[in-house]
Design an enzyme around this catalytic site. Structure first.
Site, PDB file in Angstrom:
ATOM      1  N   HIS A  41       1.250   5.718   1.448  1.00 47.39           N
ATOM      2  CA  HIS A  41       0.174   6.203   2.202  1.00 47.39           C
ATOM      3  C   HIS A  41       0.138   7.924   1.193  1.00 47.39           C
ATOM      4  O   HIS A  41       1.368   8.276   0.805  1.00 47.39           O
ATOM      5  CB  HIS A  41       1.057   7.063   3.381  1.00 47.39           C
ATOM      6  CG  HIS A  41       1.301   5.046   4.155  1.00 47.39           C
ATOM      7  ND1 HIS A  41       0.469   4.975   5.300  1.00 47.39           N
ATOM      8  CD2 HIS A  41       1.671   4.079   4.179  1.00 47.39           C
ATOM      9  CE1 HIS A  41       0.121   3.811   5.758  1.00 47.39           C
ATOM     10  NE2 HIS A  41       1.368   3.399   5.068  1.00 47.39           N
ATOM     11  N   HIS A  58       1.238  -1.416  -0.340  1.00 47.02           N
ATOM     12  CA  HIS A  58       0.175   0.036  -0.086  1.00 47.02           C
ATOM     13  C   HIS A  58       0.980   1.197  -0.375  1.00 47.02           C
ATOM     14  O   HIS A  58       1.958   1.529   0.176  1.00 47.02           O
ATOM     15  CB  HIS A  58      -1.036  -0.263   1.702  1.00 47.02           C
ATOM     16  CG  HIS A  58      -0.163   0.312   2.514  1.00 47.02           C
ATOM     17  ND1 HIS A  58       0.423  -1.384   2.856  1.00 47.02           N
ATOM     18  CD2 HIS A  58      -0.352   0.890   3.191  1.00 47.02           C
ATOM     19  CE1 HIS A  58       1.277  -0.807   4.237  1.00 47.02           C
ATOM     20  NE2 HIS A  58       0.446  -0.102   4.241  1.00 47.02           N
TER      21      HIS A  58
END
Length: 145
Positions: A106, A104
């Site tokens: 940010h 992922h």
């Protein structure tokens, strides 16, 4: 030593709809939602729907689709939050700072002279997350970023 993907990580549960999130974007390749422990107002997480632990094991075509969506979300976060800049974080393995083992990014809006909040484990209020998500969703809809 290669570590296997854990299908019970929190992001896998969010992808399966087992845990709620404040979603800002979803398509066939990714989901983007508000970080519940934001380092800044408007902090969004973008993750692919493929099961990949990190940058080193995601298939190239999924990584390509992911980074294109990261750029799209970053534009919307910057515009929607009225930010002056964007910081991207992407961590791999415990030694690299990764704590949830589903790749992922940010996307964190930034303002001159405003430091990031520490990653304290304190959860933001749902109303604040929704208000920030509304601004980002509006920027996505308005500008087709």
């Amino acid at each position: 030593m290669t570590v296997a993907y854990d299908p019970n990580n929190i992001f896998a549960k969010i992808l399966r709809g087992e845990i709620p999130c404040e979603k800002v974007f979803e398509d066939e390749a990714v989901i983007a939602f508000m970080d519940v422990m934001p380092r800044a107002d408007g902090h969004v997480l973008v993750l692919p729907k493929v099961t990949a632990r990190g940058l080193l094991d995601i298939p190239p075509e999924a990584l390509s689709a992911l980074i294109l969506r990261v750029q799209k979300i970053a534009r919307a976060v910057k515009k929607g939050m009225g930010a002056e800049g964007i910081t991207l974080h992407q961590f791999n393995e415990p030694a690299g700072g990764q704590s949830v083992f589903h790749i992922h990014f940010h996307v964190i809006p930034r303002w001159e002279g405003v430091a990031l909040r520490p990653h304290s484990g304190a959860m933001a209020e749902r109303a604040a997350l929704k208000a920030h998500a509304d601004k980002i969703r509006a920027a996505l809809a308005e500008a087709q970023v």
